[in-house]
Design a protein around this motif. Structure first.
Motif, PDB file in Angstrom:
ATOM      1  N   GLU A 259       0.817  -1.230   0.000  1.00  0.00           N
ATOM      2  CA  GLU A 259       0.000   0.000   0.000  1.00  0.00           C
ATOM      3  C   GLU A 259       0.846   1.274   0.000  1.00  0.00           C
ATOM      4  N   HIS A 260       2.128   1.152   0.372  1.00  0.00           N
ATOM      5  CA  HIS A 260       3.012   2.327   0.379  1.00  0.00           C
ATOM      6  C   HIS A 260       4.054   2.274  -0.734  1.00  0.00           C
ATOM      7  N   ALA A 261       3.972   1.272  -1.586  1.00  0.00           N
ATOM      8  CA  ALA A 261       5.027   1.044  -2.582  1.00  0.00           C
ATOM      9  C   ALA A 261       5.170   2.211  -3.552  1.00  0.00           C
ATOM     10  N   GLU A 262       4.054   2.695  -4.080  1.00  0.00           N
ATOM     11  CA  GLU A 262       4.139   3.767  -5.078  1.00  0.00           C
ATOM     12  C   GLU A 262       4.681   5.052  -4.465  1.00  0.00           C
ATOM     13  N   ALA A 263       4.258   5.357  -3.239  1.00  0.00           N
ATOM     14  CA  ALA A 263       4.743   6.564  -2.569  1.00  0.00           C
ATOM     15  C   ALA A 263       6.248   6.501  -2.341  1.00  0.00           C
ATOM     16  N   ILE A 264       6.736   5.330  -1.922  1.00  0.00           N
ATOM     17  CA  ILE A 264       8.176   5.162  -1.687  1.00  0.00           C
ATOM     18  C   ILE A 264       8.944   5.246  -3.009  1.00  0.00           C
ATOM     19  N   TRP A 265       8.440   4.576  -4.045  1.00  0.00           N
ATOM     20  CA  TRP A 265       9.092   4.603  -5.364  1.00  0.00           C
ATOM     21  C   TRP A 265       9.256   6.045  -5.847  1.00  0.00           C
ATOM     22  N   LYS A 266       8.182   6.821  -5.769  1.00  0.00           N
ATOM     23  CA  LYS A 266       8.240   8.214  -6.241  1.00  0.00           C
ATOM     24  C   LYS A 266       9.181   9.059  -5.390  1.00  0.00           C
ATOM     25  N   ALA A 267       9.174   8.819  -4.075  1.00  0.00           N
ATOM     26  CA  ALA A 267      10.069   9.564  -3.182  1.00  0.00           C
ATOM     27  C   ALA A 267      11.529   9.261  -3.495  1.00  0.00           C
ATOM     28  N   ILE A 268      11.820   8.005  -3.803  1.00  0.00           N
ATOM     29  CA  ILE A 268      13.198   7.621  -4.148  1.00  0.00           C
ATOM     30  C   ILE A 268      13.647   8.346  -5.415  1.00  0.00           C
ATOM     31  N   PHE A 269      12.765   8.410  -6.407  1.00  0.00           N
ATOM     32  CA  PHE A 269      13.146   9.068  -7.670  1.00  0.00           C
ATOM     33  C   PHE A 269      13.288  10.579  -7.516  1.00  0.00           C
ATOM     34  N   GLU A 270      12.492  11.177  -6.660  1.00  0.00           N
ATOM     35  CA  GLU A 270      12.662  12.609  -6.377  1.00  0.00           C
ATOM     36  C   GLU A 270      13.998  12.853  -5.675  1.00  0.00           C
ATOM     37  N   ALA A 271      14.309  11.991  -4.700  1.00  0.00           N
ATOM     38  CA  ALA A 271      15.554  12.147  -3.936  1.00  0.00           C
ATOM     39  C   ALA A 271      16.787  11.920  -4.807  1.00  0.00           C
ATOM     40  N   GLY A 272      16.663  11.034  -5.795  1.00  0.00           N
ATOM     41  CA  GLY A 272      17.815  10.711  -6.636  1.00  0.00           C
ATOM     42  C   GLY A 272      17.911  11.516  -7.912  1.00  0.00           C
ATOM     43  N   ALA A 273      17.006  12.479  -8.096  1.00  0.00           N
ATOM     44  CA  ALA A 273      16.987  13.249  -9.348  1.00  0.00           C
ATOM     45  C   ALA A 273      18.329  13.938  -9.613  1.00  0.00           C
ATOM     46  N   GLU A 274      18.950  14.483  -8.561  1.00  0.00           N
ATOM     47  CA  GLU A 274      20.223  15.201  -8.759  1.00  0.00           C
ATOM     48  C   GLU A 274      21.352  14.265  -9.194  1.00  0.00           C
ATOM     49  N   PHE A 275      21.161  12.958  -8.970  1.00  0.00           N
ATOM     50  CA  PHE A 275      22.169  11.982  -9.375  1.00  0.00           C
ATOM     51  C   PHE A 275      21.798  11.284 -10.683  1.00  0.00           C
ATOM     52  N   ASN A 276      20.775  11.811 -11.364  1.00  0.00           N
ATOM     53  CA  ASN A 276      20.292  11.224 -12.625  1.00  0.00           C
ATOM     54  C   ASN A 276      19.851   9.767 -12.448  1.00  0.00           C
ATOM     55  N   ILE A 277      19.102   9.530 -11.376  1.00  0.00           N
ATOM     56  CA  ILE A 277      18.600   8.198 -11.055  1.00  0.00           C
ATOM     57  C   ILE A 277      17.736   7.660 -12.191  1.00  0.00           C
ATOM     58  N   VAL A 278      17.841   6.336 -12.449  1.00  0.00           N
ATOM     59  CA  VAL A 278      17.050   5.718 -13.528  1.00  0.00           C
ATOM     60  C   VAL A 278      16.442   4.411 -13.028  1.00  0.00           C
TER      61      VAL A 278
END
Length: 366
Positions: free
Chosen positions: A207-226
């Motif tokens: 139930e929290h998977a999508e929220a965590i996934w999106k938070a990880i990608f926001e946090a890693g944006a400066e590192f060009n996370i993929v």
């Protein structure tokens, strides 16, 4: 006509499809094999950070006063060496000398453990462990309700640290912590990566998977996370010489033959331990080795391994073109006279005998 088994879907299946992932059947699940380009995804993990959705993996909870005793008997490694918050790589030996599965054992406390098993073996492992549960322990299969993201790469810890007050930088390899991540409580974070690139694994209820996934990608944006698919997961683990169940180990391979003597401890009794002890004492007739291609060619599973005279001396279990090293690498079982580093062998690739050399693993020194 035989019915094909219904494919299962990870919780974020629709998100991966929306991201343009190429989805393929894997271990009974529809899984993203790549999003853009395998080499780009592979190198992103080696140089910065990428995220794998590996929610197909299985998770069991083992509880009870005799939980440690039970796991000592059904797994090959020494569970008594674990302290709270530590993780152990191990295997479930079968009664014929092979391996039911390889797995991770997380120790929460003396009476509770968290196990992570391979997706293709969830039902098999569960049945096997239950059949040996004469210890009165309680087992729960929580696989269907859990999502698992592997945030891998040298910027993985920096990415995750933005989302939690847990001190992630001080975590040693093969440890875990549980706490609040991105405002969500009871998230488990571990350092048991399968890539050799550093990073973390994040276990979260669906139930929290999508929220965590999106938070990880926001946090890693400066590192060009993929996002990264299973294709790069395979090339990354092969560069490290990590075994994959169904390829390098299976129901017929002894952990001693597979170079897993380090997780096979004889200071205790486990299922079929006497058999493995004899193998260790008497020596093996074949062993898993790594090799690098000298001639140009990509080794693949089941390709024959030959000697200079054209005699078959073994078989490839895993192989790929290494994106980091730009050469063919592989693993396979060979007769013991060929296991020494520097031994010259040949791989039969489309009826051409291409030269390779036995090499110490990991192939990539990181």
């Amino acid at each position: 006509m035989e019915q094909t088994e219904q494919l299962k879907f990870v919780h974020l299946n629709d998100l991966h499809v929306a991201l343009g992932a190429k989805m393929v059947p894997f271990a009974g699940y529809s899984m993203p094999v790549l999003y853009t380009n395998l080499i780009q995804e592979h190198l992103a993990v080696r140089s910065s950070v990428g995220v794998f959705d590996v929610s197909h993996m299985g998770e069991f909870v083992v509880k009870g006063e005799r939980a440690t005793e039970f796991l000592q008997y059904v797994t090959s490694n020494d569970v008594s060496a674990l302290v709270d918050g530590k993780v152990q790589y191990s295997c479930l030996p079968n009664d014929k000398g092979g391996i039911v599965d390889d797995l991770l054992v997380y120790k929460r406390n003396d009476n509770e453990y968290f196990l992570v098993v391979n997706a293709s073996n969830i039902e098999k492992d569960w049945t096997w462990m239950q059949s040996h549960n004469s210890f009165g322990v309680e087992m729960q299969d929580i696989s269907e309700g859990m999502s698992l993201f592997a945030v891998q790469g040298p910027k993985g810890v920096a990415t995750m640290q933005k989302l939690t007050d847990l001190d992630l930088g001080s975590m040693e390899y093969y440890t875990f912590k549980e706490g609040t991540v991105a405002g969500i409580s009871d998230v488990l974070i571990a350092t048991t990566g399968y890539t050799g690139a550093g990073g973390m694994e994040v276990y979260v209820p669906n139930e929290h998977a999508e929220a965590i996934w999106k938070a990880i990608f926001e946090a890693g944006a400066e590192f060009n996370i993929v996002p990264v698919g299973l294709g790069a997961r395979d090339t990354l683990r092969t560069e490290m010489g990590y075994c994959l169940y169904g390829h390098d180990i299976d129901d017929t391979t002894s952990p001693i033959e597979a170079g897993l003597g380090w997780i096979t401890k004889f200071n205790k009794e486990f299922i079929n331990s006497d058999f493995h002890k004899k193998i260790k004492e008497n020596g093996v007739t074949k062993k898993l080795v790594g090799f690098e291609m000298i001639d140009r060619g990509i080794p693949r599973q089941h390709y024959e391994i030959m000697d200079a005279a054209g005699n078959i001396i073994g078989e490839v279990t895993s192989g790929t073109q290494s994106p980091s090293m730009s050469k063919g690498i592989g693993m396979g079982y060979v007769a013991t006279e060929y296991i020494k580093n520097g031994s010259e062998i040949y791989i039969n690739i489309r009826n051409k005998y291409l030269k390779a050399v036995v090499t110490k693993m990991p192939f990539l020194k990181v």
